[in-house]
Write a protein that holds these residues in place. Structure first.
Motif: not given
Length: 748
Positions: A225-231
């Protein structure tokens, strides 16, 4: 029986979110239903991240058909591609909100039930009051269990909901008959106890357990989710000289973007202007920001920490590096480790086994204790059904894998699937390529000795090397440029000729100059007999020596020693691997002297030089025949065969796409210390899986006999169904908590 139909060659491979899963048996039911459909080739349902990965023939079965089948047993399959994440998130939010409300009201109604059952059975209308309080808890707030159990039953399936519905239903109906027909039980000489509070409190505890489990499960996917939130969702695009804010989905390849300080980069691209500091930690795991110059690559999701810059979009949407990483991690988290296959088989048969044990328990109480013990038999049945729910068993492996793979991604270690994660823990030997893996892959000038020097000569050397395409030319040019205050090359370079196997010949202001090896100078009649040069050569026996000479005056000007350099972290990484009990091997196509020098610097005992790709493959096969579990680390196309042969393969992310595609693990950022981190993370994950499985099995091994009443003849103790419900809920929470520890365990 499943109808066998020919499957077309164009099988679709897709992962679908599954809504409504509440236990491992539920996941098994979904998997069984999908597997039984004509046109479906393979199915894997993961309870921890609630996904079904399906290989199917679209000519034989539609996605809508699969969705309809799953809905018929009380679950749902999300088939929308673009809005899948939004559908799942909205569904989970609604489910959590509804579960929270039901849990709260169930607790509010259950508390007075417990008070009455303990201290108020003599008050007027106590039985009626208990019935009124228990009914909405069991059939309204716990109604989901009965509905799901019924839907599964009509398809011949059973799961956790079946156990909950049976246990609470038996307790409720038994109590209801005692309340409505007390004379009947009295005439038979049977005790007529009420267990309304047991049915209600068991429902409450299970709802509370599910609520806590949902919270814990959401944290297992925190890294992804953290990775996805960087977009970012929007970006500034420059069109016709004007900056305008647009949706990220509207960006096209070739668009010019403006990225301001503090903004996340929307797509992959190249720097057009500016020298920003980019924090790439969400992709590489490295916390230090990197200075980017013109034409440097920047990645979607990374953060611009300083100064605005312009860039050109080269990869957009699902083609960006970040999108590829997210997709790879999602697929890996949804995959199953080899050990999970055994767990799945047990979980699939577990509920039936529990139902048989419950039946035997009741019959044993009746047979051994007679009619007088029927009441205790009912309690034992209820307790067995409650305590045996296989949630902890189903979560033991996938929860740990989700956390382990997610943490790896956050550290810049991309693991292809759970099988590779499990295999990595057992590695005994690591085989490394030299160039680009142990070393930087970029030769630099280690030392230079000048027999005659001035800035004009350094300028000439710089001009000659900048005109060359030889792999060593950049290193020499960088060195020459470092000597000059202005780094301007001289005018007057009329031509430069490449001499194969020798070097370069160039004319500068009608004077010939040579840059090359000793043979070139010998051919041109230039003698190498200076004493200082002899000492220089003795200091660099394994390095490549380049000479710079003035052909017009037949004299040597300089000698330069070039060598590939070890990565800064190479030595400490190999020491860490040895401390982990791993044997290190180095294989290279380079010469023996260079290989020997690198091996001595790093303490590698086993190494081979002058190898072709086939030789590397043979070397790995020999290790495997000796019973070793081999990991291969490489970065080039020539390593792909050896990578494919190894038990576990690792590629450097700056290496070739072929090597990365074959590899089971990719190291983003190319830091070698991630190898040791990845292996330690794998071992911690496997240790957690084993601990989870042990406690899940141990819980049932101890809990079921105690619930059945095995202690009663010796101690007079009967396990209360309410305590069983709490224990069942806590078993799942404990497994999830143990898995979540992986996110914070220190890697040494």
């Amino acid at each position: 029986m499943k109808t066998v139909q020919p499957i077309s060659e164009k099988l679709q491979h897709r992962s679908f979110p599954v809504l409504g899963l509440s236990c491992a048996s539920c996941a098994a039911s979904v998997q069984s239903m999908l597997s039984s459909q004509a046109g479906v080739s393979a199915v894997a349902v993961n309870y921890a991240n609630a996904t079904a990965t399906v290989d199917y023939d679209p000519a034989a079965i539609r996605e809508e058909d699969m969705q309809s089948v799953i809905r018929s047993i009380g679950y749902d399959l999300v088939i929308e591609k673009e809005q899948a994440a939004e559908v799942v998130e909205k569904s989970e939010q609604n489910r959590y909100k509804k579960l929270k409300i039901h849990t709260l009201w169930a607790a509010i109604l259950s508390m007075p039930l417990m008070v009455i059952s303990m201290w108020g059975m003599d008050i007027p209308y106590a039985g009626l009051l208990m019935w009124i309080l228990a009914t909405p808890v069991v059939f309204v707030f716990g109604g989901r269990f009965f509905t799901s159990a019924y839907r599964q039953l009509i398809h011949g399936k059973a799961g956790m909901d079946t156990l909950v519905a049976l246990s609470t239903g038996v307790a409720y109906l038994y109590s209801l008959t005692v309340f409505i027909f007390p004379d009947f039980w009295a005439s038979k000489g049977l005790p007529g106890h009420l267990y309304f509070e047991s049915a209600a409190v068991v429902i409450t505890f299970i709802l509370l357990g599910k609520l806590l489990e949902m919270q814990a499960k959401s944290r297992t996917s925190a890294d992804i989710k953290k990775l996805m939130g960087t977009q970012p969702t929007t970006a500034t695009v420059i069109r016709d000289g004007r900056a305008e804010q647009v949706s990220v989905n509207a960006i096209k390849i070739g668009d010019h973007l403006l990225v301001k300080p503090g903004e996340a980069i929307a797509v992959d691209g190249n720097v057009l202007s500016g020298m920003p500091l980019i924090n790439e930690s969400m992709i590489t795991g490295e916390p230090v920001a990197v200075q980017k110059e013109k034409d440097a690559i920047v990645y979607a999701g990374t953060l611009n920490e300083h100064t605005s810059f312009e860039m050109t979009a080269t990869q957009v949407g699902s083609d960006t590096v970040l999108a590829s990483i997210i997709e790879m991690v999602k697929n890996a988290q949804g995959s199953k480790a080899p050990i999970q296959k055994l767990v799945d088989k047990i979980a699939a048969r577990f509920v039936l086994g529990v139902l048989i044990i419950a039946a035997i328990t009741f019959l044993s109480w009746w047979w051994l204790g007679g009619a007088a013990e029927i009441s205790r038999g009912v309690v034992a049945v209820v307790t067995v059904l409650v305590i045996a729910c296989p949630c902890a068993l189903g979560l033991a492996t996938p929860a740990a894998i989700m956390v382990g793979i997610g943490r790896g991604a956050a550290m810049g270690i991309l693991i292809k699937d759970a099988a590779h994660l499990q295999t990595l823990a057992g590695v005994t030997d690591i085989v490394l390529d030299k160039t680009g893996t142990l070393t930087t892959g970029k030769p630099v000038v280690q030392e230079a000795v000048w027999l005659e020097y001035n800035d004009q000569l350094a300028n000439i050397l710089l001009a000659i090397e900048r005109s060359s395409q030889h792999p060593l030319a950049d290193a020499v040019a960088d060195y020459a440029a470092s000597l000059l205050p202005h780094k301007d090359t001289v005018n007057g370079l009329t031509h430069a000729t490449f001499l194969p196997g020798l070097g370069l010949e160039a004319a500068v202001n009608d004077i010939n100059y040579y840059v090359g090896n000793a043979r070139l100078l010998e051919d041109k009649g230039i003698v190498l007999n200076d004493q200082s040069l002899d000492h220089f050569l003795q200091r660099h026996p394994n390095d490549t020596i380049i000479y710079f000479a003035d052909g017009g005056h037949k004299k040597l000007l300089a000698g330069l020693a070039l060598a590939d350099t070890l990565k800064p972290e190479a030595k400490t990484t190999l020491d860490r691997l040895r401390d982990q009990g791993i044997t290190i091997h180095m294989l290279t196509g380079d010469n023996s002297a260079t290989a020997s020098h690198i091996a001595a610097q790093t303490g590698i005992t086993f190494f081979e030089a002058n190898l072709l790709p086939a030789d590397k493959l043979t070397y790995i096969e020999q290790l495997q025949r000796a019973g070793k579990v081999v990991a291969m680390i490489g970065d080039g196309i020539n390593d792909s065969a050896a990578l494919a042969q190894a038990d576990i393969s690792m590629a450097m992310s700056k290496g070739s796409a072929v090597a990365m595609d074959v590899a089971g693990m990719t190291l983003v950022g190319d830091r070698l210390d991630k190898i040791a981190d990845g292996i330690q993370l794998s071992r911690l994950t496997n240790k957690t899986i084993k601990e989870n499985l042990f406690w899940a099995f141990f819980y049932n091994l101890i809990g079921i006999p105690v619930a059945a009443g095995i202690l009663y003849p010796f101690t007079g103790y009967m396990l209360n169904p309410m305590i069983a419900g709490a224990a069942m809920a806590m078993s799942s929470i404990c497994v999830l908590a143990a898995s979540l520890r992986l996110r914070y365990r220190k890697l040494q």
